[in-house]
Design an enzyme around this catalytic site. Structure first.
Site, mmCIF file in Angstrom:
data_model
loop_
_atom_site.group_PDB
_atom_site.id
_atom_site.type_symbol
_atom_site.label_atom_id
_atom_site.label_comp_id
_atom_site.label_asym_id
_atom_site.label_seq_id
_atom_site.Cartn_x
_atom_site.Cartn_y
_atom_site.Cartn_z
ATOM 1 N N ARG A 16 31.388 53.832 74.168
ATOM 2 C CA ARG A 16 30.999 52.982 73.031
ATOM 3 C C ARG A 16 31.619 51.591 73.207
ATOM 4 O O ARG A 16 32.356 51.348 74.181
ATOM 5 C CB ARG A 16 31.456 53.626 71.714
ATOM 6 C CG ARG A 16 32.956 53.583 71.534
ATOM 7 C CD ARG A 16 33.419 54.174 70.215
ATOM 8 N NE ARG A 16 34.801 53.802 69.971
ATOM 9 C CZ ARG A 16 35.667 54.507 69.265
ATOM 10 N NH1 ARG A 16 35.297 55.641 68.717
ATOM 11 N NH2 ARG A 16 36.895 54.074 69.082
ATOM 12 N N ASP A 37 35.179 58.571 79.902
ATOM 13 C CA ASP A 37 35.677 58.456 78.526
ATOM 14 C C ASP A 37 36.224 59.816 78.123
ATOM 15 O O ASP A 37 36.148 60.791 78.892
ATOM 16 C CB ASP A 37 34.554 58.005 77.558
ATOM 17 C CG ASP A 37 35.086 57.233 76.347
ATOM 18 O OD1 ASP A 37 35.838 57.828 75.559
ATOM 19 O OD2 ASP A 37 34.763 56.052 76.196
ATOM 20 N N ASP A 61 40.117 61.030 81.077
ATOM 21 C CA ASP A 61 41.219 60.541 80.251
ATOM 22 C C ASP A 61 42.064 59.669 81.179
ATOM 23 O O ASP A 61 42.720 60.181 82.092
ATOM 24 C CB ASP A 61 42.028 61.719 79.702
ATOM 25 C CG ASP A 61 43.196 61.261 78.842
ATOM 26 O OD1 ASP A 61 43.624 60.089 78.983
ATOM 27 O OD2 ASP A 61 43.697 62.064 78.042
ATOM 28 N N VAL A 62 42.019 58.362 80.947
ATOM 29 C CA VAL A 62 42.618 57.433 81.913
ATOM 30 C C VAL A 62 44.121 57.626 82.079
ATOM 31 O O VAL A 62 44.702 57.163 83.056
ATOM 32 C CB VAL A 62 42.340 55.953 81.537
ATOM 33 C CG1 VAL A 62 40.858 55.645 81.653
ATOM 34 C CG2 VAL A 62 42.868 55.613 80.139
ATOM 35 N N ASN A 88 38.525 49.456 81.123
ATOM 36 C CA ASN A 88 38.211 49.001 79.762
ATOM 37 C C ASN A 88 38.846 49.863 78.666
ATOM 38 O O ASN A 88 39.116 49.368 77.579
ATOM 39 C CB ASN A 88 36.685 48.980 79.595
ATOM 40 C CG ASN A 88 36.272 48.911 78.145
ATOM 41 O OD1 ASN A 88 36.358 47.865 77.505
ATOM 42 N ND2 ASN A 88 35.833 50.049 77.589
ATOM 43 N N TYR A 153 50.784 47.653 71.384
ATOM 44 C CA TYR A 153 49.517 47.215 71.993
ATOM 45 C C TYR A 153 49.724 45.918 72.776
ATOM 46 O O TYR A 153 49.328 45.798 73.943
ATOM 47 C CB TYR A 153 48.499 47.020 70.872
ATOM 48 C CG TYR A 153 47.115 46.604 71.292
ATOM 49 C CD1 TYR A 153 46.184 47.543 71.740
ATOM 50 C CD2 TYR A 153 46.711 45.271 71.207
ATOM 51 C CE1 TYR A 153 44.899 47.155 72.094
ATOM 52 C CE2 TYR A 153 45.431 44.881 71.563
ATOM 53 C CZ TYR A 153 44.522 45.829 71.999
ATOM 54 O OH TYR A 153 43.252 45.452 72.357
ATOM 55 N N LYS A 157 49.188 45.045 76.782
ATOM 56 C CA LYS A 157 48.186 44.080 77.240
ATOM 57 C C LYS A 157 48.845 42.985 78.088
ATOM 58 O O LYS A 157 48.252 42.497 79.055
ATOM 59 C CB LYS A 157 47.434 43.491 76.049
ATOM 60 C CG LYS A 157 46.586 44.538 75.305
ATOM 61 C CD LYS A 157 45.560 45.203 76.219
ATOM 62 C CE LYS A 157 44.607 46.119 75.488
ATOM 63 N NZ LYS A 157 43.595 46.720 76.360
ATOM 64 N N THR A 188 33.604 45.817 67.497
ATOM 65 C CA THR A 188 33.427 47.192 68.000
ATOM 66 C C THR A 188 34.167 48.119 67.032
ATOM 67 O O THR A 188 34.887 47.637 66.148
ATOM 68 C CB THR A 188 34.066 47.350 69.394
ATOM 69 O OG1 THR A 188 35.489 47.214 69.238
ATOM 70 C CG2 THR A 188 33.560 46.308 70.382
HETATM 71 N N1 LIG Z 1 37.672 45.046 69.751
HETATM 72 C C1 LIG Z 1 38.542 44.079 69.889
HETATM 73 O O1 LIG Z 1 38.710 43.246 68.987
HETATM 74 C C2 LIG Z 1 39.344 43.945 71.174
HETATM 75 C C3 LIG Z 1 40.050 42.748 71.387
HETATM 76 C C4 LIG Z 1 40.776 42.593 72.567
HETATM 77 C C5 LIG Z 1 40.785 43.600 73.513
HETATM 78 N N2 LIG Z 1 40.105 44.760 73.274
HETATM 79 C C6 LIG Z 1 40.148 45.782 74.315
HETATM 80 O O2 LIG Z 1 38.834 46.029 74.762
HETATM 81 C C7 LIG Z 1 38.750 47.365 75.289
HETATM 82 C C8 LIG Z 1 37.545 48.073 74.705
HETATM 83 O O3 LIG Z 1 37.751 48.278 73.324
HETATM 84 P P1 LIG Z 1 36.556 48.258 72.252
HETATM 85 O O4 LIG Z 1 36.705 47.014 71.474
HETATM 86 O O5 LIG Z 1 35.282 48.539 72.913
HETATM 87 O O6 LIG Z 1 37.037 49.462 71.311
HETATM 88 P P2 LIG Z 1 36.479 50.961 71.122
HETATM 89 O O7 LIG Z 1 37.541 51.662 70.375
HETATM 90 O O8 LIG Z 1 35.119 50.908 70.558
HETATM 91 O O9 LIG Z 1 36.324 51.515 72.612
HETATM 92 C C9 LIG Z 1 37.407 52.033 73.354
HETATM 93 C C10 LIG Z 1 36.879 53.165 74.216
HETATM 94 O O10 LIG Z 1 37.984 53.668 74.984
HETATM 95 C C11 LIG Z 1 37.937 55.085 74.920
HETATM 96 N N3 LIG Z 1 39.252 55.683 75.160
HETATM 97 C C12 LIG Z 1 40.314 55.744 74.324
HETATM 98 N N4 LIG Z 1 41.312 56.430 74.895
HETATM 99 C C13 LIG Z 1 40.882 56.813 76.130
HETATM 100 C C14 LIG Z 1 41.449 57.543 77.186
HETATM 101 N N5 LIG Z 1 42.689 58.051 77.101
HETATM 102 N N6 LIG Z 1 40.713 57.738 78.312
HETATM 103 C C15 LIG Z 1 39.450 57.246 78.397
HETATM 104 N N7 LIG Z 1 38.848 56.565 77.416
HETATM 105 C C16 LIG Z 1 39.558 56.349 76.285
HETATM 106 C C17 LIG Z 1 37.417 55.385 73.521
HETATM 107 O O11 LIG Z 1 36.961 56.714 73.416
HETATM 108 C C18 LIG Z 1 36.326 54.334 73.387
HETATM 109 O O12 LIG Z 1 35.105 54.772 73.896
HETATM 110 C C19 LIG Z 1 40.089 48.018 74.963
HETATM 111 O O13 LIG Z 1 40.921 47.966 76.108
HETATM 112 C C20 LIG Z 1 40.648 47.133 73.874
HETATM 113 O O14 LIG Z 1 42.049 47.193 73.814
HETATM 114 C C21 LIG Z 1 39.379 44.951 72.120
#
Ligand SMILES: NC(=O)c1ccc[n+]([C@@H]2O[C@H](COP(=O)([O-])OP(=O)(O)OC[C@H]3O[C@@H](n4cnc5c(N)ncnc54)[C@H](O)[C@@H]3O)[C@@H](O)[C@H]2O)c1
Length: 261
Positions: A16, A37, A61-62, A88, A153, A157, A188
């Site tokens: 997602r 995922d 699971d990463v 990601n 977090y 990062k 998201t």
């Molecule tokens: N949404 C934001 O505002 C934002 C801002 C900066 C950075 N990010 C980063 O962007 C990336 C994507 O996040 P997003 O916004 O799509 O959020 P999201 O929560 O929609 O997606 C994260 C995905 O990672 C998966 N995930 C979680 N733990 C996992 C694991 N142990 N192994 C494999 N998959 C796992 C989740 O199931 C999900 O599908 C992340 O690294 C997040 O930290 C997001």
């Protein structure tokens, strides 16, 4: 001609959000994608929609090294090679540092930081074997500036930027470029949990997010996952052929300075 014709890219957290949009765009640009995922139903459904010739889903699971070993094997078996990775997957927890339970801090490190490390460790040899390629790590604006209540977090990062620079130095001679994305607020489920709540109206929540970010972000809106996917595409394609070891901010101008408007 797609920008990723002939490429095979692993995308983590692909079920997602940003990972999903990266998968969709990469396939549209000719890549084959191995989607990993922990949300197996969503991931399987996406792979099915993208088609078996272009996409395969694996439970990955990463934070688990054994999962990486079997994912890389599955990817090579399905598509013959691996020459790209988008690290990601990530999780976010809110707590002031003094209130953060150790287990929570360690969980965030395990997924965000150890997960990115394991991704580089296990994917880079396969990419080298394929003759070179790209790694894109997803960091965050919190890698570059402070924000209250996201201490665990933000620490992970910032660590991802360290990993990115070292990996770029170590892997350049194997023809692997390594860069990082630093998204700002992106719409998201991570920043808009209403997307997961069947009783909530995600459009209303997006509008509320936009109202909030109007005050903070010069471009006056929250970002879209499709926009981050375009940056991941740039960093994964030959368009960025002379770029490695760098963080790329994609935040609507949030970090550009102090807004007085
Ligand atoms: N949404 C934001 O505002 C934002 C801002 C900066 C950075 N990010 C980063 O962007 C990336 C994507 O996040 P997003 O916004 O799509 O959020 P999201 O929560 O929609 O997606 C994260 C995905 O990672 C998966 N995930 C979680 N733990 C996992 C694991 N142990 N192994 C494999 N998959 C796992 C989740 O199931 C999900 O599908 C992340 O690294 C997040 O930290 C997001």
């Amino acid at each position: 001609m797609g920008k990723l014709d002939g490429r095979v890219v692993v995308i983590t957290g692909a079920a997602r959000g940003q990972g999903e949009q990266e998968a969709r765009l990469f396939v549209a640009e000719g890549a084959k994608v191995l989607l990993g995922d922990v949300l197996d139903d969503l991931g399987e459904a996406l792979a099915k929609e993208l088609g078996g010739d272009s996409a395969k889903y694996v439970h990955l699971d990463v934070s688990q090294e054994a999962d990486w070993v079997s994912a890389i094997e599955a990817g090579k078996e399905a598509f013959g090679k691996i020459d790209g990775l988008v690290n990601n997957a990530g999780i976010l927890r809110f707590n002031e540092l003094v209130d953060t339970p150790l287990e929570e801090f360690q969980q965030v490190v395990q997924v965000n930081q150890v997960g990115a490390f394991l991704g580089i460790k296990h994917t880079a040899p396969a990419i080298a074997e394929a003759g070179g390629g790209t790694i894109v790590n997803t960091a965050s604006y919190t890698a570059l500036t402070g924000m209250a209540v996201v201490g665990a977090y933000a620490a992970t990062k910032a660590a991802i930027l360290g990993l990115t620079r070292v990996a770029a130095m170590e892997l350049a001679r194997k023809k692997i470029r390594v860069n990082a994305m630093c998204p700002g607020a992106i719409d998201t489920p991570m920043s808009n949990p209403a997307q997961l709540d069947p009783n909530a109206d995600p459009t209303e929540m997006s509008a509320a997010l936009n109202d909030l970010y109007k005050k903070l972000v010069p471009l006056e809106r929250v970002g879209k996952p499709e926009e981050v996917a375009k940056l991941a595409l740039f960093l994964s394609s030959d368009d960025s052929s002379y770029i490695t070891g760098q963080p790329f901010v994609i935040d609507g101008g949030w970090l550009a300075g102090v807004s007085i408007f």
